[in-house]
Design an enzyme around this catalytic site. Structure first.
Site: not given
Length: 129
Positions: A123-127
């Site tokens: 998953a992206k660590s920053v959304t």
């Protein structure tokens, strides 16, 4: 340690990164003829410790890939698989060593048929909201 993480992320191979001095405190027990070890051995203050680690890995029949400084004949005697980097000040060696490690990780993943552009379960660590 960063490249061990990348190897796990894109090729799904369990990997761990250790400092040279930590090898004899547990990881050495895992070495056998089925294990591959990437040894980062540029000319540095821990060079002799890394050379000693390579000898320990060899004695346990582990497979070794060394990243070493151009002209390092000692490492060539210890292992058949060597990736050479240019001679550079020790302070900058992490920058130079990272490149062949990234390429090695990439090619391992591609050889295994992994999609390096979209690794599974990450998953992206920053959304962005």
């Amino acid at each position: 340690m960063e490249e061990a993480l990348k190897l796990k992320e894109i090729s799904y191979i369990p990997a761990e990164g250790y400092a040279a001095g930590e090898m004899k405190h547990g990881p050495i027990a895992l070495i056998d003829e089925y294990r591959a070890v990437v040894c980062i051995t540029p000319n540095s203050k821990v060079y002799e410790k890394m050379a000693s680690n390579i000898q320990e890995i060899r004695s346990r029949r582990g497979k070794i890939i060394a990243i070493a400084t151009e002209g390092d004949d000692k490492i060539k005697e210890l292992t058949r698989e060597v990736i050479y980097t240019p001679k550079i000040d020790e302070f900058f060696s992490p920058l130079i060593v990272a490149l062949p490690l990234q390429l090695l990780t990439y090619h391992i993943a591609v050889k295994r048929g992994c999609d390096v552009d979209q690794p599974r379960n990450l998953a992206k660590s920053v959304t962005v909201e």
